[in-house]
Structure formats: structure tokens, C-alpha cells
Design an enzyme around this catalytic site. Structure first.
Site, short mmCIF file in Angstrom:
data_model
loop_
_atom_site.label_atom_id
_atom_site.label_comp_id
_atom_site.label_asym_id
_atom_site.label_seq_id
_atom_site.Cartn_x
_atom_site.Cartn_y
_atom_site.Cartn_z
N SER A 136 -30.20 -18.42 -46.48
CA SER A 136 -29.39 -17.33 -47.03
C SER A 136 -28.07 -17.88 -47.58
O SER A 136 -27.53 -18.86 -47.05
CB SER A 136 -29.09 -16.30 -45.94
OG SER A 136 -28.19 -15.32 -46.39
N TYR A 149 -24.96 -13.98 -37.91
CA TYR A 149 -26.12 -14.24 -38.77
C TYR A 149 -25.85 -15.42 -39.70
O TYR A 149 -26.68 -16.32 -39.85
CB TYR A 149 -26.42 -12.98 -39.58
CG TYR A 149 -27.44 -13.14 -40.69
CD1 TYR A 149 -28.80 -13.16 -40.41
CD2 TYR A 149 -27.02 -13.26 -42.02
CE1 TYR A 149 -29.72 -13.29 -41.43
CE2 TYR A 149 -27.95 -13.39 -43.04
CZ TYR A 149 -29.30 -13.41 -42.74
OH TYR A 149 -30.22 -13.56 -43.76
#
Length: 244
Positions: A136, A149
Site C-alpha cells: 500500500s 496499518y
């Protein structure tokens, strides 16, 4: 014999799109998830639509002791392994609850990294294979809105980079995918800018093309490479004042 794709975390929207994209090319599919029975309808659709072999397998990214038995019981060592395992979690909950934070970190980093590392050893022994990890852009700099995250994805990105560097002189390839915003169930309800948001089918097409062209790192929408370069370049004293 047809090539085989293993998808870890096969229940995600991106994983489903990738399954169809590779099946169109004749790949047999090994779909792995915590609840493989939930994938039966998808498997039947893939068999009927593309005429390929599809097998279902139980895989839990948090069960490290189960990784070797999982790999040992696959019908064949795949030619390509795609890891789509991940969870966004909730930043506020992760701040309050160390166990919640640990689940996010382990699901996004520890489990994916370790299973791909084990697959790398088997691919290297065979002399061929491609590993694809979906990371990501959130891992490129810690942001207040999702740093638990993001930190896990940063670890996964670094792991993939190191693994690629170790294997660079051999026949095993490692691809890091950074999709940016994607319109999936995980992001449903978030205020995403459509100019920066990809559809799952576009992500799958970009992954297929990256593999075909020998890419190492893929930003699905190239604009994200520029955006993240700017964010990384911000001095810390300025970055602390942002609302990212």
C-alpha cells in the site's frame, strides 16, 4: 500443462478480479482463504466461465504453524503466488487496544511476509516462480489517520524489496503492488477521490501487465508515485502540521 496461480486472501475484491484475469489466460487457480467454503460460488463461476481448474484451500495468515502443512498439501507448487491478504482495521481501536493493533500488524505484515518467504525458498529450489505482494502507498510514510496499518504495510514493502534484492540474480521474481485507493468493500463509505481511485478489474489488469513486462514495483495509477514522492519529501516539521 497450464500454469498455476495461488491466491492468498482470495475472498477480496482485488483477488477475485485477479482470479478472472489470470483464468482468461488459462491459469489453473488455487484459491486460499480462512473460509474456503465461502469461495465455492466464485470457484464454480471461474470453472464455467473460463474452463480452468480451480481448487479451494484453507489458509489463515495468523496461523504460522499451519503455513508449511498448507504448502505441503497444495496439489502443485504454483508458478505464481499472489498475496492479497490484508485488513484496514480501525486506527482508533488500534490505539486503544494492543490486541487489535497486533491483528492489523500481523495480518498485513507478519503473515504475508512469512508465507511469501517460504514460497520463495520453494520457488528457488525449483528454479522458477513469481511472487506478487499487494502492499500500500500507506506504508510510505506514517500518517496520523492510519499509522498502525501503514506501519505494517511499510514492513511488508521493505520485506518484498529485500527479498527481491536477494533473489535478483536468480530465476525467481518479486513484484510489489501499491494500488492506492481502490473501490472495494474495504473502502466502501470512505470519501475517495475518483481521480485517484482504481477499480478492482483495473488493478488486476495492471498486475498482469507488470508481470508480463518484468516490473518490480507497480503503482496502479501512476499519479500515486508523484503524490507519495511529494509526501515523502515534506520535512517532518511541516508534515506534522498536515491532516493526512
Amino acid at each position: 500443462m497450464s500454469a498455476t496461480l495461488l491466491i492468498l486472501g482470495a475472498g477480496s475484491d482485488i483477488a477475485r478480479a485477479c482470479a478472472h484475469r489470470y483464468a482468461r489466460e488459462g491459469y489453473a487457480l488455487q484459491l486460499a482463504a480462512r473460509d474456503p467454503a465461502s469461495l465455492e460460488a466464485d470457484a464454480q463461476d471461474l470453472r464455467l466461465r473460463h474452463g480452468v481448474e480451480v481448487t479451494l484451500h484453507a489458509f489463515d495468515a495468523l496461523d504460522l504453524a499451519g503455513f508449511a502443512p498448507f504448502l505441503d498439501t497444495l496439489p502443485a507448487l504454483p508458478n505464481v503466488a499472489l498475496c492479497a491478504v490484508g485488513t484496514m482495521g480501525n486506527q482508533a481501536e488500534s490505539q486503544r487496544d494492543p490486541q487489535a493493533a497486533a491483528r492489523v500488524m500481523r495480518t498485513n505484515y507478519e503473515g504475508p511476509a512469512l508465507i511469501l518467504g517460504m514460497l520463495a525458498e520453494r520457488f528457488e529450489a525449483r528454479g522458477s516462480g513469481t511472487l506478487i505482494g499487494i502492499s500500500s502507498v500507506a506504508g510510505e510514510r506514517g500518517r496520523a489517520s492510519n499509522y498502525v496499518y501503514g506501519s505494517a504495510k511499510a514492513g511488508f514493502t521493505a520485506f518484498l524489496s529485500g527479498l527481491r534484492n536477494r533473489l535478483a540474480r536468480g530465476p525467481v521474481r518479486v513484484i510489489t503492488v501499491k494500488p492506492g485507493f481502490v473501490a472495494t468493500r474495504m473502502t466502501e463509505g470512505l470519501p475517495l477521490d475518483p481521480r485517484l481511485t482504481a477499480q478492482p478489474d483495473a488493478v488486476a489488469e495492471a498486475i498482469w501487465t507488470a508481470q508480463a513486462r518484468g516490473r518490480d514495483v507497480l503503482y496502479v495509477k501512476p499519479v500515486w508515485a508523484l503524490i507519495m514522492a511529494i509526501i515523502r519529501a515534506l520535512p517532518e516539521r511541516i508534515f506534522k502540521k498536515t491532516a493526512l
